[in-house]
Every structure is written in structure tokens, then in C-alpha cells.
Write a protein that holds these residues in place. Structure first.
Motif, PDB file in Angstrom:
ATOM      1  N   GLY A   1     -14.719 -27.943  -2.969  1.00  0.00           N
ATOM      2  CA  GLY A   1     -13.528 -28.117  -3.775  1.00  0.00           C
ATOM      3  C   GLY A   1     -12.556 -26.973  -3.568  1.00  0.00           C
ATOM      4  N   ASP A   2     -11.945 -26.547  -4.641  1.00  0.00           N
ATOM      5  CA  ASP A   2     -10.885 -25.553  -4.572  1.00  0.00           C
ATOM      6  C   ASP A   2     -11.419 -24.159  -4.869  1.00  0.00           C
ATOM      7  OD1 ASP A   2      -8.479 -24.262  -4.438  1.00  0.00           O
ATOM      8  OD2 ASP A   2      -7.727 -24.995  -6.362  1.00  0.00           O
ATOM      9  N   GLY A   3     -11.850 -23.475  -3.823  1.00  0.00           N
ATOM     10  CA  GLY A   3     -12.230 -22.082  -3.969  1.00  0.00           C
ATOM     11  C   GLY A   3     -13.589 -21.812  -4.552  1.00  0.00           C
ATOM     12  N   ILE A   4     -14.480 -22.798  -4.607  1.00  0.00           N
ATOM     13  CA  ILE A   4     -15.839 -22.571  -5.071  1.00  0.00           C
ATOM     14  C   ILE A   4     -16.718 -22.367  -3.845  1.00  0.00           C
ATOM     15  CG2 ILE A   4     -17.815 -23.478  -6.354  1.00  0.00           C
ATOM     16  CD1 ILE A   4     -15.422 -22.786  -8.086  1.00  0.00           C
ATOM     17  N   TRP A   5     -17.173 -21.141  -3.649  1.00  0.00           N
ATOM     18  CA  TRP A   5     -17.967 -20.795  -2.481  1.00  0.00           C
ATOM     19  C   TRP A   5     -19.422 -20.602  -2.852  1.00  0.00           C
ATOM     20  CZ3 TRP A   5     -15.971 -20.542   2.444  1.00  0.00           C
ATOM     21  CH2 TRP A   5     -14.567 -20.557   2.556  1.00  0.00           C
ATOM     22  N   ARG A   6     -20.310 -21.024  -1.948  1.00  0.00           N
ATOM     23  CA  ARG A   6     -21.739 -20.811  -2.150  1.00  0.00           C
ATOM     24  C   ARG A   6     -22.378 -20.387  -0.822  1.00  0.00           C
ATOM     25  NH1 ARG A   6     -20.384 -20.758  -6.531  1.00  0.00           N
ATOM     26  NH2 ARG A   6     -21.186 -21.814  -8.380  1.00  0.00           N
ATOM     27  N   ALA A   7     -23.223 -19.359  -0.897  1.00  0.00           N
ATOM     28  CA  ALA A   7     -24.017 -18.969   0.264  1.00  0.00           C
ATOM     29  C   ALA A   7     -25.192 -19.937   0.386  1.00  0.00           C
ATOM     30  CB  ALA A   7     -24.526 -17.542   0.098  1.00  0.00           C
ATOM     31  N   HIS A   8     -25.500 -20.379   1.597  1.00  0.00           N
ATOM     32  CA  HIS A   8     -26.588 -21.326   1.814  1.00  0.00           C
ATOM     33  C   HIS A   8     -27.814 -20.697   2.453  1.00  0.00           C
ATOM     34  CE1 HIS A   8     -23.432 -24.132   0.819  1.00  0.00           C
ATOM     35  NE2 HIS A   8     -24.296 -25.117   0.803  1.00  0.00           N
ATOM     36  N   ARG A   9     -27.731 -19.433   2.812  1.00  0.00           N
ATOM     37  CA  ARG A   9     -28.887 -18.738   3.371  1.00  0.00           C
ATOM     38  C   ARG A   9     -28.936 -17.324   2.812  1.00  0.00           C
ATOM     39  NH1 ARG A   9     -32.490 -19.376   7.421  1.00  0.00           N
ATOM     40  NH2 ARG A   9     -33.429 -17.496   8.304  1.00  0.00           N
ATOM     41  N   LEU A  10     -29.993 -17.031   2.068  1.00  0.00           N
ATOM     42  CA  LEU A  10     -30.216 -15.705   1.504  1.00  0.00           C
ATOM     43  C   LEU A  10     -31.496 -15.139   2.098  1.00  0.00           C
ATOM     44  CD1 LEU A  10     -28.392 -17.250  -0.594  1.00  0.00           C
ATOM     45  CD2 LEU A  10     -29.392 -15.780  -2.341  1.00  0.00           C
ATOM     46  N   VAL A  11     -31.427 -13.914   2.592  1.00  0.00           N
ATOM     47  CA  VAL A  11     -32.595 -13.257   3.181  1.00  0.00           C
ATOM     48  C   VAL A  11     -32.809 -11.939   2.454  1.00  0.00           C
ATOM     49  CG1 VAL A  11     -33.661 -12.324   5.253  1.00  0.00           C
ATOM     50  CG2 VAL A  11     -32.150 -14.328   5.415  1.00  0.00           C
ATOM     51  N   MET A  12     -33.945 -11.821   1.747  1.00  0.00           N
ATOM     52  CA  MET A  12     -34.286 -10.601   1.027  1.00  0.00           C
ATOM     53  C   MET A  12     -35.385  -9.879   1.792  1.00  0.00           C
ATOM     54  SD  MET A  12     -33.598  -8.780  -1.770  1.00  0.00           S
ATOM     55  CE  MET A  12     -33.272  -9.647  -3.339  1.00  0.00           C
TER      56      MET A  12
END
Length: 286
Positions: free
Chosen positions: A239-250
């Protein structure tokens, strides 16, 4: 409390219980907002301005649901995987935190395990764990929030501690970093937990200067030693400016272990309400 830089479900379910340049203008909302009492230097003001811009860039999503795969990797490189899902209800304002439910679907030894979280600011987050084998809900004490979440390198605290006002912020520098093969300029801001029972003495966040999203967080333990690094990549816009990371590495630098968290496509506006995030839902639904 503040110390400036120069400076642990398989074995025990009971033991364990969003993931953010000096020359740039100050955002209007940061100028107009009343500044927190802890700000007394230019670098703290700049750090706060950058952090609030990052926080505000994600406001307005309402609610969301997503499926994910968590891969746990030990120091020898051996891997185990879990399938899970997340549901989140956005906070009403900056004085409270988001509500979330995490449910495990595989493997069999954790299937049906669910964690309900109500994030707060300076008070301990409320968290409840449903254990199918015991058919009961257990409240997670504040003393256990720095322990490992389902045996991963993520702590309970890492799932609820991203609220802006949980921290004091201090601008450090601008630095180009590489995450997932992508090199980009970031603002580097250290943040100090205001909650006294935090498992971390401080964190250093690297915030993308373009979309204002966190690309890396370095976690320092209570002794001030570098404990973990979280890299956030494969950002996608909804949508309008909603960002999500799809890969998190801890990555845990002290044990050599790491955990990958890979998300599928997020769904927004799915109709979640406060009633979907009460303790009774864990026993009824999961």
C-alpha cells in the motif's frame, strides 16, 4: 541508567516463555512534538528525530497477519525449522504498544504453542504462553523476557521492544552498510532501554535514509559486550508507505548460533480487534 558507548522450546517450554544525515532537515512532526525530558544534547535530539521518523513511517497499518519459517542453526551449522504465524494489532498511540499473537504449527513438539504479547512502554510487557501439552496458559514473568524464544536467538523482549518510547536515543554517525547484498547509507543511532529489566544495556540501530526502516540492530548485553546482531532485509512495500522486512537474521556472536526468520506475504486490514488478543483466546483457539 545510560552508559554511553566506548564502551537463550524444545528442551524446556517453561523456561522460555517489531523487530530500526546530520544535514537532513528535522521532520515537522518532531519539531512540533513535545520533547522527552531525557533529551539534553544535540545528538540526543537528532537521534530522537531520526527514531521518531522511522517509527511514524509505519503508522496506520491497523492490523496484520503473516506466515513465517524460523530456521535455528547451531554453532556446527546443523539446522532445524519451525512453521509459525503472527497476528498483530496496531497500538492506539505512542503511550501504549502493539498487541500480537505468535502460533507455532510445526514441528510436532511445539505445534499449538502460542505466545500472546501486550507491549508497554516503561512497565513490563504482558506476555502469556499457551502450552498444549499442559493445556494451560502461563504468564511470562518480567525476569524471563531476556531468555530465548522457542530456543532461538530471538529473546521474548525482541518481539515486543520496538516501541519508540521504550528507549532514549543518541545519534552517532552516518554509515553505509551491506545487508542481503544491498549496500545503502544509514543513520546510526544508539538506543538505551528505559525499562530497567531489559536484557540489554544498549542497542545500535542502522536506519535506512531512504525509506527510514531499520536495517541492522546490534545488541549489547548487560555487561556491555556485543551479544547479537540482527540484519533485516528483503523489504517490500504494501500500500502507501507500509514497509515490512521479509528476512531477519539474528546472529549470536557469543555462542556462534543464528536464527533466520523468513516471512511470506503480509495481509493487512484482516478485521482483528482487541477481543482477538485476550488470554482466553489462547485456550479457545489454539
Amino acid at each position: 541508567m545510560k552508559t554511553k558507548a566506548t564502551n537463550p522450546l524444545s528442551k524446556s517450554l517453561l523456561a522460555m516463555a517489531s523487530l530500526l544525515a546530520l544535514a537532513s532537515p528535522v521532520p515537522a512532526f518532531a519539531q512540533e512534538a513535545e520533547l522527552p525530558a531525557w533529551i539534553d544534547t544535540d545528538s540526543e535530539r537528532r537521534g530522537y528525530d531520526i527514531a521518531i521518523r522511522s517509527d511514524n513511517s509505519d503508522n496506520g497499518f491497523g492490523d496484520s497477519r503473516v506466515e513465517a519459517t524460523m530456521t535455528l542453526r547451531n554453532a556446527a551449522g546443523q539446522e532445524t525449522s519451525r512453521q509459525l504465524s503472527f497476528q498483530t494489532l496496531e497500538r492506539a498511540d505512542n503511550t501504549v504498544g502493539d498487541k500480537s499473537v505468535v502460533v507455532f504449527h510445526t514441528p510436532a513438539d511445539v505445534e499449538g504453542t502460542a505466545l500472546l504479547s501486550h507491549a508497554h512502554i516503561l512497565e513490563p510487557d504482558d506476555q502469556w504462553l499457551y502450552l498444549p501439552a499442559l493445556a494451560r496458559v502461563r504468564r511470562i514473568s518480567s525476569a524471563n523476557k531476556s531468555g530465548p524464544f522457542v530456543g532461538s536467538e530471538f529473546a521474548f523482549e525482541d518481539f515486543t521492544a520496538v516501541e519508540l518510547n521504550k528507549y532514549e536515543h543518541n545519534y552517532l554517525t552516518t554509515e553505509a552498510i551491506t545487508v542481503g547484498g544491498e549496500t545503502l547509507p544509514t543513520d546510526v543511532v544508539e538506543r538505551f532501554p528505559r525499562y530497567e529489566n531489559s536484557g540489554y544495556s544498549r542497542q545500535v540501530s542502522y536506519i535506512d535514509q531512504t525509506i527510514h526502516q531499520v536495517r541492522r540492530i546490534e545488541f549489547f548485553d548487560r555487561r556491555g559486550d556485543h551479544l547479537k546482531t540482527l540484519d533485516l532485509g528483503d523489504y517490500r512495500e504494501y500500500g502507501d508507505g507500509i514497509w515490512r522486512a521479509h528476512r531477519l537474521v539474528m546472529t549470536n556472536h557469543q555462542t556462534g548460533k543464528s536464527t533466520d526468520l523468513v516471512y511470506g506475504d503480509f495481509e493487512f486490514g484482516v478485521g482483528l480487534t482487541d477481543n482477538d488478543f485476550v488470554r482466553g483466546v489462547l485456550e479457545r483457539q489454539y
